[in-house]
Design a protein around this motif. Structure first.
Motif, PDB file in Angstrom:
ATOM      1  N   LEU A  73       0.831  -1.203   0.000  1.00 44.43           N
ATOM      2  CA  LEU A  73       0.000   0.000   0.000  1.00 44.43           C
ATOM      3  C   LEU A  73       0.867   1.256   0.000  1.00 44.43           C
ATOM      4  O   LEU A  73       0.599   2.210  -0.739  1.00 44.43           O
ATOM      5  CB  LEU A  73      -0.886   0.025   1.245  1.00 44.43           C
ATOM      6  CG  LEU A  73      -2.275  -0.603   1.178  1.00 44.43           C
ATOM      7  CD1 LEU A  73      -2.925  -0.558   2.553  1.00 44.43           C
ATOM      8  CD2 LEU A  73      -3.140   0.136   0.180  1.00 44.43           C
ATOM      9  N   MET A  74       1.897   1.257   0.851  1.00 39.28           N
ATOM     10  CA  MET A  74       2.776   2.424   0.930  1.00 39.28           C
ATOM     11  C   MET A  74       3.460   2.671  -0.413  1.00 39.28           C
ATOM     12  O   MET A  74       3.597   3.819  -0.860  1.00 39.28           O
ATOM     13  CB  MET A  74       3.845   2.215   2.013  1.00 39.28           C
ATOM     14  CG  MET A  74       3.314   2.058   3.427  1.00 39.28           C
ATOM     15  SD  MET A  74       2.297   3.435   3.999  1.00 39.28           S
ATOM     16  CE  MET A  74       0.672   2.694   3.920  1.00 39.28           C
ATOM     17  N   GLU A  75       3.868   1.592  -1.066  1.00 37.45           N
ATOM     18  CA  GLU A  75       4.515   1.727  -2.369  1.00 37.45           C
ATOM     19  C   GLU A  75       3.538   2.238  -3.416  1.00 37.45           C
ATOM     20  O   GLU A  75       3.896   3.061  -4.268  1.00 37.45           O
ATOM     21  CB  GLU A  75       5.106   0.377  -2.785  1.00 37.45           C
ATOM     22  CG  GLU A  75       6.242  -0.095  -1.880  1.00 37.45           C
ATOM     23  CD  GLU A  75       6.802  -1.442  -2.285  1.00 37.45           C
ATOM     24  OE1 GLU A  75       8.010  -1.676  -2.045  1.00 37.45           O
ATOM     25  OE2 GLU A  75       6.040  -2.264  -2.832  1.00 37.45           O
ATOM     26  N   ALA A  76       2.282   1.757  -3.344  1.00 33.73           N
ATOM     27  CA  ALA A  76       1.271   2.204  -4.306  1.00 33.73           C
ATOM     28  C   ALA A  76       0.920   3.674  -4.096  1.00 33.73           C
ATOM     29  O   ALA A  76       0.726   4.422  -5.064  1.00 33.73           O
ATOM     30  CB  ALA A  76       0.021   1.329  -4.182  1.00 33.73           C
ATOM     31  N   VAL A  77       0.841   4.105  -2.843  1.00 35.21           N
ATOM     32  CA  VAL A  77       0.573   5.511  -2.552  1.00 35.21           C
ATOM     33  C   VAL A  77       1.687   6.376  -3.128  1.00 35.21           C
ATOM     34  O   VAL A  77       1.434   7.398  -3.787  1.00 35.21           O
ATOM     35  CB  VAL A  77       0.449   5.744  -1.029  1.00 35.21           C
ATOM     36  CG1 VAL A  77       0.516   7.232  -0.690  1.00 35.21           C
ATOM     37  CG2 VAL A  77      -0.863   5.157  -0.506  1.00 35.21           C
ATOM     38  N   ALA A  78       2.940   5.969  -2.882  1.00 35.05           N
ATOM     39  CA  ALA A  78       4.086   6.738  -3.396  1.00 35.05           C
ATOM     40  C   ALA A  78       4.084   6.775  -4.918  1.00 35.05           C
ATOM     41  O   ALA A  78       4.295   7.840  -5.523  1.00 35.05           O
ATOM     42  CB  ALA A  78       5.388   6.134  -2.878  1.00 35.05           C
ATOM     43  N   ASP A  79       3.811   5.641  -5.545  1.00 35.06           N
ATOM     44  CA  ASP A  79       3.826   5.570  -7.006  1.00 35.06           C
ATOM     45  C   ASP A  79       2.724   6.443  -7.617  1.00 35.06           C
ATOM     46  O   ASP A  79       2.960   7.205  -8.561  1.00 35.06           O
ATOM     47  CB  ASP A  79       3.650   4.113  -7.452  1.00 35.06           C
ATOM     48  CG  ASP A  79       3.645   3.968  -8.954  1.00 35.06           C
ATOM     49  OD1 ASP A  79       4.636   4.354  -9.599  1.00 35.06           O
ATOM     50  OD2 ASP A  79       2.630   3.479  -9.506  1.00 35.06           O
ATOM     51  N   GLY A  80       1.503   6.343  -7.074  1.00 31.88           N
ATOM     52  CA  GLY A  80       0.400   7.131  -7.607  1.00 31.88           C
ATOM     53  C   GLY A  80       0.613   8.619  -7.413  1.00 31.88           C
ATOM     54  O   GLY A  80       0.360   9.409  -8.327  1.00 31.88           O
ATOM     55  N   TYR A  81       1.102   8.997  -6.246  1.00 28.47           N
ATOM     56  CA  TYR A  81       1.321  10.415  -5.963  1.00 28.47           C
ATOM     57  C   TYR A  81       2.432  10.975  -6.846  1.00 28.47           C
ATOM     58  O   TYR A  81       2.285  12.036  -7.467  1.00 28.47           O
ATOM     59  CB  TYR A  81       1.659  10.595  -4.488  1.00 28.47           C
ATOM     60  CG  TYR A  81       1.819  12.049  -4.076  1.00 28.47           C
ATOM     61  CD1 TYR A  81       0.702  12.871  -3.941  1.00 28.47           C
ATOM     62  CD2 TYR A  81       3.067  12.595  -3.826  1.00 28.47           C
ATOM     63  CE1 TYR A  81       0.832  14.199  -3.569  1.00 28.47           C
ATOM     64  CE2 TYR A  81       3.209  13.922  -3.449  1.00 28.47           C
ATOM     65  CZ  TYR A  81       2.087  14.718  -3.325  1.00 28.47           C
ATOM     66  OH  TYR A  81       2.230  16.042  -2.970  1.00 28.47           O
ATOM     67  N   GLU A  82       3.558  10.272  -6.924  1.00 30.35           N
ATOM     68  CA  GLU A  82       4.702  10.758  -7.714  1.00 30.35           C
ATOM     69  C   GLU A  82       4.357  10.881  -9.191  1.00 30.35           C
ATOM     70  O   GLU A  82       4.849  11.789  -9.873  1.00 30.35           O
ATOM     71  CB  GLU A  82       5.894   9.820  -7.520  1.00 30.35           C
ATOM     72  CG  GLU A  82       6.507   9.879  -6.124  1.00 30.35           C
ATOM     73  CD  GLU A  82       7.526   8.782  -5.885  1.00 30.35           C
ATOM     74  OE1 GLU A  82       7.851   8.047  -6.856  1.00 30.35           O
ATOM     75  OE2 GLU A  82       7.991   8.639  -4.740  1.00 30.35           O
ATOM     76  N   SER A  83       3.512   9.993  -9.689  1.00 28.13           N
ATOM     77  CA  SER A  83       3.181  10.026 -11.112  1.00 28.13           C
ATOM     78  C   SER A  83       2.475  11.324 -11.509  1.00 28.13           C
ATOM     79  O   SER A  83       2.504  11.729 -12.665  1.00 28.13           O
ATOM     80  CB  SER A  83       2.304   8.827 -11.487  1.00 28.13           C
ATOM     81  OG  SER A  83       1.010   8.933 -10.905  1.00 28.13           O
ATOM     82  N   SER A  84       1.850  12.004 -10.538  1.00 32.04           N
ATOM     83  CA  SER A  84       1.161  13.260 -10.821  1.00 32.04           C
ATOM     84  C   SER A  84       2.129  14.396 -11.115  1.00 32.04           C
ATOM     85  O   SER A  84       1.735  15.418 -11.689  1.00 32.04           O
ATOM     86  CB  SER A  84       0.282  13.658  -9.622  1.00 32.04           C
ATOM     87  OG  SER A  84      -0.639  12.641  -9.325  1.00 32.04           O
ATOM     88  N   PHE A  85       3.375  14.231 -10.729  1.00 33.08           N
ATOM     89  CA  PHE A  85       4.380  15.283 -10.916  1.00 33.08           C
ATOM     90  C   PHE A  85       5.379  14.942 -12.021  1.00 33.08           C
ATOM     91  O   PHE A  85       6.245  15.748 -12.330  1.00 33.08           O
ATOM     92  CB  PHE A  85       5.149  15.498  -9.602  1.00 33.08           C
ATOM     93  CG  PHE A  85       4.268  15.926  -8.466  1.00 33.08           C
ATOM     94  CD1 PHE A  85       4.052  17.263  -8.204  1.00 33.08           C
ATOM     95  CD2 PHE A  85       3.632  14.980  -7.667  1.00 33.08           C
ATOM     96  CE1 PHE A  85       3.225  17.664  -7.164  1.00 33.08           C
ATOM     97  CE2 PHE A  85       2.806  15.368  -6.629  1.00 33.08           C
ATOM     98  CZ  PHE A  85       2.593  16.712  -6.376  1.00 33.08           C
TER      99      PHE A  85
END
Length: 405
Positions: free
Chosen positions: A125-137
């Motif tokens: 979950l932590m990895e998915a949160v980081a991946d989804g958030y970072e992809s926005s930038f």
């Protein structure tokens, strides 16, 4: 004001506060996830108290401030277009975007624990949160297909939202299609003084125009208050002023097209930390609306600030498409898909406020502080892990006190 057979047994205005406090304690005892949702202030106290732990200083942007899963969901704009967005901005401030990510990650991790998922899923979950958030930038990241790249539970709630009409809203919120608010469990009586203040509030052009503006304009002088009641709603906000107001737009009272349901909610000082160097509106309702216009423009432009009972309140019309994204149970596959999707929603809300240089710099900070054993920033994991422990302990203690009382 609407009358019912149960009206005499319902709480009168002087008795509200004690009952609302008891109800809030009851709601927070339902689950650890509910306890997290209702405990914004302690979240920041515990986060600040983590020893030897420092967050990166993100660019100053408007943040949600209370970015748990229940505060995201379908939101409609004035033209009826629906998208998943941040839908509750009570705690919004100009602050550190890292706070929104930690709050979201904690909420998802608690939901995973409540769904009895293995600890390994929480790591993912932590990895998915980081991946989804970072992809926005990341300008190199491909934009997901909006029709194909939504998790199943998100697709289902979006499908329901786009099909809803006034009749669905009336059945869900006021349990009736008649032009009155039935008193009961969700709606309590208001005093004659409160009714007079509400009538006067919607007699103002600036407030009445909120209802007519979503219908392409109209005569604000024709807007009249049909009914009003105290709204027993939410968890962390229980105890503040909250009114449901039923308006007739043109005096005809013919059907749902001529009626609208308005949410009037008290705005108080945010618990979320703000960047002291940044300027924000002093009026708490104006702060909420300004944050909404930056984070969720479709919602922010449907809101007004006012004073009621000498308190700051913000006002918005409830549209049938506005819904809460309820995540009470997750499957292993849902968990990572939902985490990635929601983190991207939050990331886009942050990113639209930054120029290219700030987006690039913030992305570099996010990716430059990853753990060697976790594909996510180490500060995210080191924040969420002790917060899970703190909330779990406090939740059990809350349940003990609640059971004894």
């Amino acid at each position: 004001m609407a009358k019912t057979k149960r009206a005499r047994a319902l709480p009168l205005p002087p008795d509200r506060q004690a009952l609302l406090t008891a109800l809030r304690n009851e709601k927070m005892a339902v689950s650890a996830h509910a306890f997290v949702r209702g405990n914004t202030m302690r979240f920041y106290e515990w986060l600040d108290g983590i020893e030897g732990h420092a967050l990166p200083d993100g660019p100053p942007v408007w943040i949600c401030g209370d970015c748990h899963t229940g505060n995201l969901g379908p939101v409609a704009d004035a033209q009826g277009k629906v998208e998943i967005a941040i839908r509750d901005l009570d705690q919004t401030v100009i602050g550190n975007p890292a706070h929104d990510i930690i709050r979201l990650a904690l909420s998802l991790a608690t939901a995973a624990r409540g769904s009895d998922l293995p600890g390994a899923i929480t790591v993912r979950l932590m990895e998915a949160v980081a991946d989804g958030y970072e992809s926005s930038f990341d300008p190199a990241a491909s934009e997901p297909d909006p029709k194909r790249n939504k998790p199943e539970m998100v697709r289902l709630v979006m499908k329901e939202a786009t099909r809803r009409s006034w009749r669905h809203l009336a059945a869900e919120r006021i349990e009736d299609l008649k032009p009155a608010i039935p008193l009961g469990k969700r709606f309590w009586p208001i005093s004659s003084a409160e009714k007079e203040e509400i009538d006067a509030l919607f007699g103002k052009h600036s407030v009445a125009s909120l209802a007519t503006s979503l219908r392409g304009g109209g005569d604000e002088s024709a807007v009249t208050v049909l009914d009003a009641a105290y709204w027993v709603k939410g968890c962390s906000s229980l105890g503040r002023l909250r009114f449901a107001v039923l308006l007739d737009i043109d005096g005809g009272v013919i059907d749902g097209d001529d009626l609208c349901l308005i949410d009037v909610k008290e705005a108080v000082k945010a618990a979320a930390p703000r960047y002291s160097s940044e300027s924000m509106p002093r009026d708490q309702a104006e702060r909420v609306i300004e944050g909404a216009r930056h984070l969720t423009p479709a919602l922010g432009h449907r809101m007004r600030a006012a004073r009621l009972n000498d308190r700051a309140v913000f006002i918005r019309e409830l549209l049938p498409q506005d819904m809460k994204l309820t995540i009470d149970e997750l499957s292993p596959r849902d968990a990572t898909e939902v985490a990635r999707f929601l983190a991207r929603v939050v990331g886009k809300a942050h990113a639209r406020q930054m120029n290219e240089a700030n987006r690039r710099a913030w992305l570099g900070v996010l990716r430059g502080r990853s753990s060697k054993t976790l594909d996510a920033p180490s500060w995210l994991w080191k924040s969420v892990l002790p917060l899970i422990s703190s909330h779990e302990t406090a939740y059990l203690e809350h349940c003990r006190r609640f059971a004894l009382s």
